[in-house]
Scaffold this motif. Sequence first.
Motif, PDB file in Angstrom:
ATOM      1  N   VAL A 115     -37.743 -49.236 -64.174  1.00  0.00           N
ATOM      2  CA  VAL A 115     -38.751 -49.613 -65.200  1.00  0.00           C
ATOM      3  C   VAL A 115     -39.829 -49.080 -65.127  1.00  0.00           C
ATOM      4  O   VAL A 115     -40.549 -48.294 -65.997  1.00  0.00           O
ATOM      5  CB  VAL A 115     -38.607 -50.957 -65.646  1.00  0.00           C
ATOM      6  CG1 VAL A 115     -39.732 -51.374 -66.330  1.00  0.00           C
ATOM      7  CG2 VAL A 115     -37.482 -51.695 -66.378  1.00  0.00           C
ATOM      8  N   LEU A 116     -40.446 -49.077 -63.934  1.00  0.00           N
ATOM      9  CA  LEU A 116     -41.856 -48.477 -63.454  1.00  0.00           C
ATOM     10  C   LEU A 116     -41.548 -46.889 -63.576  1.00  0.00           C
ATOM     11  O   LEU A 116     -42.693 -46.283 -63.871  1.00  0.00           O
ATOM     12  CB  LEU A 116     -42.089 -48.739 -61.911  1.00  0.00           C
ATOM     13  CG  LEU A 116     -42.761 -50.170 -61.760  1.00  0.00           C
ATOM     14  CD1 LEU A 116     -43.098 -50.212 -60.060  1.00  0.00           C
ATOM     15  CD2 LEU A 116     -44.049 -50.296 -62.409  1.00  0.00           C
ATOM     16  N   GLN A 117     -40.732 -46.396 -63.134  1.00  0.00           N
ATOM     17  CA  GLN A 117     -40.655 -45.054 -63.256  1.00  0.00           C
ATOM     18  C   GLN A 117     -40.789 -44.405 -64.719  1.00  0.00           C
ATOM     19  O   GLN A 117     -41.406 -43.490 -64.889  1.00  0.00           O
ATOM     20  CB  GLN A 117     -39.243 -44.564 -62.580  1.00  0.00           C
ATOM     21  CG  GLN A 117     -38.945 -42.856 -62.754  1.00  0.00           C
ATOM     22  CD  GLN A 117     -37.642 -42.576 -62.162  1.00  0.00           C
ATOM     23  OE1 GLN A 117     -37.140 -43.457 -61.212  1.00  0.00           O
ATOM     24  NE2 GLN A 117     -37.029 -41.391 -62.622  1.00  0.00           N
TER      25      GLN A 117
ATOM     26  N   ILE B  93     -36.828 -48.300 -51.553  1.00  0.00           N
ATOM     27  CA  ILE B  93     -38.405 -48.185 -51.468  1.00  0.00           C
ATOM     28  C   ILE B  93     -38.651 -46.714 -50.874  1.00  0.00           C
ATOM     29  O   ILE B  93     -39.337 -45.994 -51.246  1.00  0.00           O
ATOM     30  CB  ILE B  93     -38.904 -49.289 -50.680  1.00  0.00           C
ATOM     31  CG1 ILE B  93     -39.075 -50.527 -51.488  1.00  0.00           C
ATOM     32  CG2 ILE B  93     -40.463 -48.907 -50.427  1.00  0.00           C
ATOM     33  CD1 ILE B  93     -39.813 -50.681 -52.597  1.00  0.00           C
ATOM     34  N   LEU B  94     -37.928 -46.560 -49.681  1.00  0.00           N
ATOM     35  CA  LEU B  94     -38.252 -45.191 -49.214  1.00  0.00           C
ATOM     36  C   LEU B  94     -37.736 -43.911 -50.043  1.00  0.00           C
ATOM     37  O   LEU B  94     -38.397 -43.131 -50.274  1.00  0.00           O
ATOM     38  CB  LEU B  94     -37.376 -45.076 -47.700  1.00  0.00           C
ATOM     39  CG  LEU B  94     -37.661 -46.000 -46.488  1.00  0.00           C
ATOM     40  CD1 LEU B  94     -36.724 -46.134 -45.485  1.00  0.00           C
ATOM     41  CD2 LEU B  94     -39.116 -45.350 -46.140  1.00  0.00           C
ATOM     42  N   GLU B  95     -36.592 -44.117 -50.668  1.00  0.00           N
ATOM     43  CA  GLU B  95     -36.023 -43.067 -51.577  1.00  0.00           C
ATOM     44  C   GLU B  95     -36.879 -42.917 -52.885  1.00  0.00           C
ATOM     45  O   GLU B  95     -37.430 -41.725 -53.092  1.00  0.00           O
ATOM     46  CB  GLU B  95     -34.699 -43.292 -52.136  1.00  0.00           C
ATOM     47  CG  GLU B  95     -34.246 -42.353 -53.075  1.00  0.00           C
ATOM     48  CD  GLU B  95     -32.863 -42.607 -53.576  1.00  0.00           C
ATOM     49  OE1 GLU B  95     -31.893 -41.931 -53.984  1.00  0.00           O
ATOM     50  OE2 GLU B  95     -32.593 -44.013 -53.793  1.00  0.00           O
ATOM     51  N   TRP B  96     -37.621 -43.946 -53.170  1.00  0.00           N
ATOM     52  CA  TRP B  96     -38.361 -44.105 -54.312  1.00  0.00           C
ATOM     53  C   TRP B  96     -39.912 -43.321 -54.136  1.00  0.00           C
ATOM     54  O   TRP B  96     -40.295 -42.617 -54.644  1.00  0.00           O
ATOM     55  CB  TRP B  96     -38.570 -45.340 -54.988  1.00  0.00           C
ATOM     56  CG  TRP B  96     -38.899 -45.419 -56.638  1.00  0.00           C
ATOM     57  CD1 TRP B  96     -38.231 -45.353 -57.633  1.00  0.00           C
ATOM     58  CD2 TRP B  96     -40.488 -45.617 -56.890  1.00  0.00           C
ATOM     59  NE1 TRP B  96     -38.950 -45.380 -58.570  1.00  0.00           N
ATOM     60  CE2 TRP B  96     -40.285 -45.526 -58.307  1.00  0.00           C
ATOM     61  CE3 TRP B  96     -41.522 -45.717 -56.212  1.00  0.00           C
ATOM     62  CZ2 TRP B  96     -41.530 -45.556 -59.171  1.00  0.00           C
ATOM     63  CZ3 TRP B  96     -42.837 -45.824 -57.044  1.00  0.00           C
ATOM     64  CH2 TRP B  96     -42.655 -45.798 -58.531  1.00  0.00           C
TER      65      TRP B  96
ATOM     66  N   TYR C 270     -40.393 -40.046 -56.398  1.00  0.00           N
ATOM     67  CA  TYR C 270     -41.908 -40.109 -57.005  1.00  0.00           C
ATOM     68  C   TYR C 270     -42.418 -38.696 -57.330  1.00  0.00           C
ATOM     69  O   TYR C 270     -43.082 -38.424 -58.257  1.00  0.00           O
ATOM     70  CB  TYR C 270     -42.888 -40.833 -56.186  1.00  0.00           C
ATOM     71  CG  TYR C 270     -44.278 -41.079 -56.583  1.00  0.00           C
ATOM     72  CD1 TYR C 270     -44.680 -41.784 -57.706  1.00  0.00           C
ATOM     73  CD2 TYR C 270     -45.390 -40.081 -55.972  1.00  0.00           C
ATOM     74  CE1 TYR C 270     -46.184 -41.875 -57.854  1.00  0.00           C
ATOM     75  CE2 TYR C 270     -46.563 -40.144 -56.343  1.00  0.00           C
ATOM     76  CZ  TYR C 270     -47.130 -41.170 -57.401  1.00  0.00           C
ATOM     77  OH  TYR C 270     -48.120 -41.135 -57.858  1.00  0.00           O
ATOM     78  N   HIS C 271     -42.024 -37.912 -56.341  1.00  0.00           N
ATOM     79  CA  HIS C 271     -42.581 -36.566 -56.538  1.00  0.00           C
ATOM     80  C   HIS C 271     -41.606 -35.357 -57.335  1.00  0.00           C
ATOM     81  O   HIS C 271     -41.865 -34.213 -57.573  1.00  0.00           O
ATOM     82  CB  HIS C 271     -43.011 -35.762 -55.297  1.00  0.00           C
ATOM     83  CG  HIS C 271     -44.025 -36.579 -54.468  1.00  0.00           C
ATOM     84  ND1 HIS C 271     -45.222 -36.125 -54.674  1.00  0.00           N
ATOM     85  CD2 HIS C 271     -43.953 -37.440 -53.587  1.00  0.00           C
ATOM     86  CE1 HIS C 271     -46.086 -36.956 -53.761  1.00  0.00           C
ATOM     87  NE2 HIS C 271     -45.229 -37.791 -53.196  1.00  0.00           N
ATOM     88  N   SER C 272     -40.563 -35.955 -57.778  1.00  0.00           N
ATOM     89  CA  SER C 272     -39.392 -35.217 -58.317  1.00  0.00           C
ATOM     90  C   SER C 272     -39.628 -34.889 -59.934  1.00  0.00           C
ATOM     91  O   SER C 272     -40.500 -35.535 -60.537  1.00  0.00           O
ATOM     92  CB  SER C 272     -37.991 -35.928 -58.098  1.00  0.00           C
ATOM     93  OG  SER C 272     -37.866 -37.236 -58.936  1.00  0.00           O
ATOM     94  N   PRO C 273     -38.961 -34.021 -60.119  1.00  0.00           N
ATOM     95  CA  PRO C 273     -39.094 -33.895 -61.861  1.00  0.00           C
ATOM     96  C   PRO C 273     -38.607 -35.047 -62.778  1.00  0.00           C
ATOM     97  O   PRO C 273     -38.970 -34.941 -63.808  1.00  0.00           O
ATOM     98  CB  PRO C 273     -38.073 -32.762 -61.975  1.00  0.00           C
ATOM     99  CG  PRO C 273     -37.892 -31.903 -60.645  1.00  0.00           C
ATOM    100  CD  PRO C 273     -38.059 -33.091 -59.811  1.00  0.00           C
ATOM    101  N   GLU C 274     -38.048 -35.964 -61.981  1.00  0.00           N
ATOM    102  CA  GLU C 274     -37.750 -37.233 -62.895  1.00  0.00           C
ATOM    103  C   GLU C 274     -38.960 -38.125 -62.941  1.00  0.00           C
ATOM    104  O   GLU C 274     -38.928 -39.118 -63.753  1.00  0.00           O
ATOM    105  CB  GLU C 274     -36.638 -38.091 -61.956  1.00  0.00           C
ATOM    106  CG  GLU C 274     -35.438 -37.161 -61.610  1.00  0.00           C
ATOM    107  CD  GLU C 274     -34.397 -37.947 -60.991  1.00  0.00           C
ATOM    108  OE1 GLU C 274     -34.626 -39.265 -60.622  1.00  0.00           O
ATOM    109  OE2 GLU C 274     -33.344 -37.316 -60.679  1.00  0.00           O
TER     110      GLU C 274
END
Length: 753
Positions: free
Chosen positions: A294-296, A352-355, A360-364
């Motif tokens: 949801v945050l993303q 958390i590590l993956e996000w 966070y820096h991905s095109p998503e």
Amino acid sequence: MGMSAEDERAASPRDEEWPEAEKAEKLARGAALKWASGVFYRPEKLEGLGHYRRREMQRNSSIQSRLKSTVQSYLEGVSTGLEQLRSAAQEVQSVCQDLGAARWALLDSADHLQGLQQMRELMEEHVQLASVVQVLPQIFSVHEVFSHILQLLHGQHLLEAHVELMMVEQLRDDILSQLQLRGLSSAQATVLSYFSGLQELNESLAKQLWDIVGSSLRLVREDPVLFVTAVRIIEREEKIDDTLLLEATFLPPGRPKGWRQKFYQVLQDAITGSRFQAPRMDAEGPGLARHLAVLQKDIVSELCVVKDLMVQCVPAHYNILSVCTATYHQALISHLQEILREDLDKQGLFLILEWALRVYHSPEMMGHPDLLPEVDVSALGPLMSSELVDQTERRYVMKVKASVFEWMQRTLEVEFKEWFREEEPETDHQGFFQSALPAIVMQMLNENIQVASLITDSLQQKIYNMALEELEAFLGRLREALVQCGKEHQQDRAVPKYYISYLLAVLNNNLALSNSVSSLHSNPACREVPTSLQAALDRMQKKATQLLLEELLLDLQPLCLQLPSRKWLSGCQLVGSMCEVIDKYAKDFSRVRKPVCTLLLAESELLVASQYLRALLQRRMVCKSREERGQLCHRLLQDATQLRELFCGLGLDRSQQSLEAVFALRELICLKDPALLSLEVVGFITKYPDVSDEHISTLLDIRGDVSKEVRHVVLEMMAQQPQVLPEGYRPIFSTILVPVPELPFCLRKGKCA
């Protein structure tokens, strides 16, 4: 040419007054004499004396005329200067007279200044009263204006309300400024009391403005007019603040308002207010995954609104997109730190590590095509510091370690129960015994390593190291379980029913684990198996091999007990029975993969050879005649040859066999001349350096024809030969203990032979 005495007396005062002139004259005379002596050093040159005299006289006349001209010009300049000084002195005297007259005139007009001062004060008072009369209508209408402003605020006519509010503030500030300028500070309290309604109106306007700013992300999509109005009012107030601070003469109460800074604060509070307050129940498992998703989604959506709509509603110097991006970034940093304070499970820590490191820096998310290139978070730093990443990775590794330990323990318990089943273990397509243990363990470890590789190389390396440590510990527990199974089998050899088959399956499993360890790491340069893990694999293999050899030994011992004996010496099929037992075990060993199968054959051959030699040396059979010695040599040759051919047929090369020691021992027994024993023994101990004096002494006893002198020579020779085990040598005699011979019982005192 010379001067008279009178001339010298006349010149003396001058010389005393001008010593430089006298020095110059002497130099000139000297130079003239030098020149004349150079010109007239021959008599014929005197004819030109008149010519030289005329020339010098002309030159002196020319110099004198130039000197007179120069002196005349200096005198004329001095005369002109004196005339100018005389004229300047007259002018100065005239100016002094005029200044004196002016001073007297000023003293005469001092009495008239008192009257002018009174007139000036009356004029200033008149101007003030005129100003007061001019603003009286505005002052009397202040409260009416307050009511009108309040109505405008209720109707959300913010621009009109702000214009009238600024007019009233300007009126108040002008009055306060005049009072301060005239030193009437005591009257300021009355003015502030009269205009006290301004404070409430300002607060009411500010409240509406901050409500609008707090809802800006929604308003710019639905009705941007209100948001633009709020920004315009904020900019008006900011300009007034700047002007007052620049003048720095009078600062009205409540200034500077700093509404632009408040705008940023309210906007940031609106962004971080409820968005980053995750319930405690959402801090683990699927709840955390939903929260991060949801945050993303919301952050990308809201930044698109800021980029496409809000940027057009505010001045460019607001840098509103950068401010909002930085706000989201800082809020996420704090939010992730807050989540990490919880006791997250391994899934939560991985999320958390993956996000933070990948999503966070991905095109998503922040690299979304709709945000680029305006949104750039690379300059804002990472969401998690390197220290926090390392700490979180270590927490994740500990959680995974606990999970891996639990799974391995369950796997071990299942494996231990399978050893006691009433059926043989599973086999692969080649007929080798095996179980599912290696596949389960390696799949579990490999999956965790592959999952960690999705995050960072450092996490992958940590999980890889943990996997090797857990595998080493698991091998230790598996070895303990194998020892326990062996103890139960010793108590009842019928339990487990397929004890040997499962030991062979354990060896195959151990080999499969050893071959699979190097494939755990994706980088070929990092696939080296650690020494400690290799040692654990070797201990596991050694223990299973030891248990198998113990089983073989238990089946061979009844036969070995019959060695040596007269019955055996006469030609019974004792070794044939041993070969049958060995062949039966060799067929079982064939269910193990190479090179372990070859190792089992080699260890079995060493066991058979050592047991054969142990029986021969420990029972001390003594040949009573040459015929018995020949009979013994013949039996040894037949037995050793039969056993050697058996192991060669099973695939064990003669160079790997220890039965050659039986042939070598037979040569010592078959030697016809005992005097040559010392030479044979030297060759024997050279080939088998682990043989001891007791072993050789026992062999000499078996011969039955060795005198004390020969025995003494042989043993002395052995004492002089250094016995160093070469590298790679497989000891055989060092495992054979020879009984200590009984000493003769003596009654009389003295040394015993």
